[in-house]
Design an enzyme around this catalytic site. Structure first.
Site, short mmCIF file in Angstrom:
data_model
loop_
_atom_site.label_atom_id
_atom_site.label_comp_id
_atom_site.label_asym_id
_atom_site.label_seq_id
_atom_site.Cartn_x
_atom_site.Cartn_y
_atom_site.Cartn_z
N GLY A 36 0.78 -1.24 0.00
CA GLY A 36 0.00 0.00 0.00
C GLY A 36 0.81 1.29 0.00
N SER A 37 2.08 1.22 -0.41
CA SER A 37 2.86 2.47 -0.39
C SER A 37 2.34 3.46 -1.42
CB SER A 37 4.35 2.18 -0.60
OG SER A 37 4.62 1.75 -1.90
N ASN A 38 1.83 2.99 -2.54
CA ASN A 38 1.26 3.92 -3.53
C ASN A 38 -0.03 4.55 -3.02
OD1 ASN A 38 2.76 4.11 -6.23
ND2 ASN A 38 2.90 1.94 -5.72
N MET A 114 -3.61 -7.23 -7.07
CA MET A 114 -2.99 -8.42 -7.64
C MET A 114 -4.00 -9.43 -8.18
SD MET A 114 0.06 -7.57 -7.49
CE MET A 114 0.90 -9.07 -7.98
N ARG A 115 -5.17 -8.96 -8.61
CA ARG A 115 -6.16 -9.84 -9.21
C ARG A 115 -6.44 -9.36 -10.63
NH1 ARG A 115 -6.73 -14.17 -6.55
NH2 ARG A 115 -8.75 -14.52 -7.53
N ASN A 131 -4.43 2.10 -13.56
CA ASN A 131 -3.50 1.15 -12.95
C ASN A 131 -2.09 1.73 -12.97
OD1 ASN A 131 -2.64 -1.44 -11.92
ND2 ASN A 131 -1.91 -1.94 -13.97
N HIS A 133 1.82 0.28 -13.15
CA HIS A 133 2.54 -0.95 -13.48
C HIS A 133 4.05 -0.69 -13.42
CE1 HIS A 133 3.08 -4.91 -15.27
NE2 HIS A 133 4.04 -4.36 -16.00
#
Ligand code: GRF
Length: 219
Positions: A36-38, A114-115, A131, A133
């Site tokens: 969760g750093s972002n 991650m899904r 998103n 990436h």
């Protein structure tokens, strides 16, 4: 050279030309699976005034994950939707859509989700699902973009913020930042360098898109 490709981003609107609803903060939802750093970088940018948004809801699929703990510390509402207790991907995505709509969310950010997502979510937030990436797309799509880059021996990699479409990691690119791969970099050191860039890039990319999203909403 400017390290961020903002060339395709809209210029900021003149605030004096905006109506009151355009001036309100963007209502953001965030999805995260792990550290969760972002997510926290978004919260910090909001706090610092560089991202004109509010965090309406974080959804996590792994109970107790770092992102959930950060939300509790930061006072951001958090909901757990555990994929293990839902029937299939579509049910999970419908629950996500319902949760974000109930929280009056305008734009959803996948920050370490991650899904694989389905059309239920992609169409539920068409053009408004973003998103981040850890590679310079279109290189190294899919799992472990950092490991793929190391294995390929590239000298430059980075991170990409893009709109999510049905094809994995192939939606319109909003912004990218480059990171040098040094000879002695391993997975951990490269991940740290990429994360540092992500924490600047993601809030900046979202902030730059606000006028576009607001224009689309008012059509
Ligand atoms: C980031 O590297 C992002 O690019 C990828 O997942 C990672 C999430 O990191 N999609 P964090 O949970 O935000 O620390």
């Amino acid at each position: 050279m400017d390290r961020w490709d903002m060339s395709r981003m809209p210029a900021f609107s003149d605030p004096s030309q905006q109506n009151p609803s355009e001036q309100s903060p963007l209502r953001l939802g965030v999805m995260a699976s792990g550290n969760g750093s972002n997510f926290e970088a978004l919260a910090q940018a909001i706090e610092a005034g560089t991202l004109r948004a509010e965090l309406r809801l974080l959804v996590v699929n792994n109970p107790g994950c770092g992102a959930q703990q950060r939300a509790e510390r930061l006072g951001v509402p958090c909901k757990v939707l555990d994929h293990r207790v839902l029937r299939n991907r579509e049910d999970l995505d419908q629950a996500l859509v319902d949760s974000f709509r109930a929280a009056d969310v305008e734009v959803v950010v996948m920050a370490g989700w991650m899904r694989i997502v389905t059309p239920v979510l992609i169409e539920g937030f068409a053009g408004r699902l973003v998103n981040i990436h850890p590679s310079l797309l279109p290189s190294f799509k899919g799992l472990d973009g950092i490991g793929q880059a190391l294995k390929a021996g590239v000298k430059v990699t980075g991170c990409t913020v893009h709109v999510v479409t049905e094809e994995l990691d192939a939606g319109p690119i909003l912004a990218q930042a480059a990171v040098d791969v040094d000879r002695d970099d391993d997975h951990d050191s490269l991940a740290r360098k990429i994360h540092r860039e992500e924490h600047q890039l993601l809030p900046a990319a979202i902030n730059a898109m606000i006028p576009t999203w607001r224009d689309q909403a008012s059509l």
